[in-house]
Write an enzyme that holds these catalytic residues in place. Structure first.
Site, PDB file in Angstrom:
ATOM      1  N   HIS A 214     -14.095 -14.173  -3.484  1.00 19.68           N
ATOM      2  CA  HIS A 214     -13.696 -13.263  -2.405  1.00 19.68           C
ATOM      3  C   HIS A 214     -14.246 -13.736  -1.073  1.00 19.68           C
ATOM      4  CE1 HIS A 214     -11.730 -10.022  -4.632  1.00 19.68           C
ATOM      5  NE2 HIS A 214     -12.418 -10.532  -5.634  1.00 19.68           N
TER       6      HIS A 214
ATOM      7  N   CYS B 168      -8.604 -13.865  -5.847  1.00 15.98           N
ATOM      8  CA  CYS B 168      -8.980 -13.264  -7.123  1.00 15.98           C
ATOM      9  C   CYS B 168      -7.746 -12.964  -7.975  1.00 15.98           C
ATOM     10  CB  CYS B 168      -9.849 -12.034  -6.888  1.00 15.98           C
ATOM     11  SG  CYS B 168     -10.849 -11.617  -8.339  1.00 15.98           S
TER      12      CYS B 168
ATOM     13  N   GLU C 135     -13.341 -13.008   1.824  1.00 15.23           N
ATOM     14  CA  GLU C 135     -13.394 -11.904   2.791  1.00 15.23           C
ATOM     15  C   GLU C 135     -14.702 -11.135   2.671  1.00 15.23           C
ATOM     16  OE1 GLU C 135     -11.889 -11.678  -0.042  1.00 15.23           O
ATOM     17  OE2 GLU C 135     -12.564  -9.752  -0.818  1.00 15.23           O
TER      18      GLU C 135
END
Ligand SMILES: N[C@@H](CCC(=O)NCCCC(=O)O)C(=O)O
Length: 293
Positions: free
Chosen positions: A261, A158, A263
């Site tokens: 993202h 990001c 994660e």
């Protein structure tokens, strides 16, 4: 002369030991409230636990409170799930401290956060520019400079992707909705575990090798994006409106970055996006063997 039966027993014994060590290596203590029980649990883990963990991965942080540093646990957990050992790098403008830490890590994750000061890509701020943290900007740009001087493997996420682009001479849309409006929503309200827009991964890119070629639903929490791509980089993923969603360095550098993202998706059980972190751990393992022998 060792007969075949003995050889077979030995092989099975080694196989079981290997899996026991692997299980212990991921041993988690969980919640314990008794000191003696806690010490017993710690001691029950194998002494060579640290040797069975993967490479050390530096994780950048946000400024938090009075000069503090913090990073969402989803980044930490994704690195652990991928087999790495995460260490949070405190936000500081002390180059010696950052340099010392980067001497001790094998890879780097640049996490998300505030808007990048447009002065770094020679633009005046637009009215829609949001919060800028100039100390964080200097910290991230210092990390990028010192990490690339060391040829450290880097994963940008990001804001991490955006500031990598700026660090190497690229520019950003300061505000997508007013500067590059489209029907694609780049700021979702749904949880980060949910993908809400499509990205097309460029075949032949490292990202395609990691994820597989084609289209993926990803999560999205940004109002800025790459405008002019930095020299020495190539686009590896785009949203349906053409917004850049992935870049990677060509040849010398060892940098891969995405606008979404992974994660967060990993936190929701996405094993395909975990491969982005496994790739960083693999690159860091290679770095450790070749550059830090
Ligand atoms: N400010 C930039 C980058 C946005 C960003 O990094 N969002 C993620 C924040 C939460 C997190 O770190 O997980 C933009 O708006 O484009």
């Amino acid at each position: 002369m060792i007969d075949m039966e003995t050889k077979k027993i030995k092989f099975i014994a080694v196989f079981i030991c290997f899996h026991l060590v692997a299980l212990v290596a991921n041993a988690q203590i969980g919640v314990v409230t008794d000191l003696q029980k806690l010490h017993a649990k710690i001691d029950s883990c194998s002494a060579n636990l640290s040797r069975s963990r993967g490479p050390v991965i530096g994780v950048s942080a946000y400024q938090h409170g009075e000069g503090g540093s913090s990073v969402p646990g989803t980044y930490i957990n994704a690195v652990i799930k991928a087999g790495g050992t995460p260490v949070v790098i405190p936000v500081t403008d002390n180059v010696g401290v950052i340099s010392h830490i980067l001497n001790e890590v094998d890879g780097l994750v640049l996490v998300g956060g505030e808007d990048v000061n447009p002065s770094f890509y020679k633009e005046q701020p637009v009215a829609e520019l949001e919060k800028v943290d100039s100390i964080r900007d200097v910290y991230d740009l210092t990390l990028i400079k010192l990490a690339t001087d060391r040829k450290l493997p880097i994963l940008g996420i990001c804001r991490g992707e955006q500031i990598i682009n700026v660090a190497f001479g690229g520019t950003l849309y300061q505000d997508l909705p007013t500067q590059n409006s489209s029907t694609v929503q780049h700021r979702q309200t749904l949880p980060r575990e949910v993908g809400t827009h499509n990205v097309s991964v460029v075949s032949g890119s490292e990202l395609a090798r990691i994820l597989g070629p084609g289209n993926f639903m990803v999560n999205t929490f940004h109002h800025q994006a790459i405008k002019d791509l930095a020299p020495g980089f190539t686009v590896t993923a785009q949203a349906d409106d053409g917004v850049v969603e992935g870049i990677e360095s060509l040849k010398k550098l060892n940098i891969l970055a995405v606008q979404w993202h992974p994660e967060g998706l990993v936190n929701g059980g996405d094993t395909v996006m975990l491969n982005i972190f496994k790739d960083l751990v693999h690159r860091a393992t290679t770095y450790k063997k070749q550059e830090r022998k």
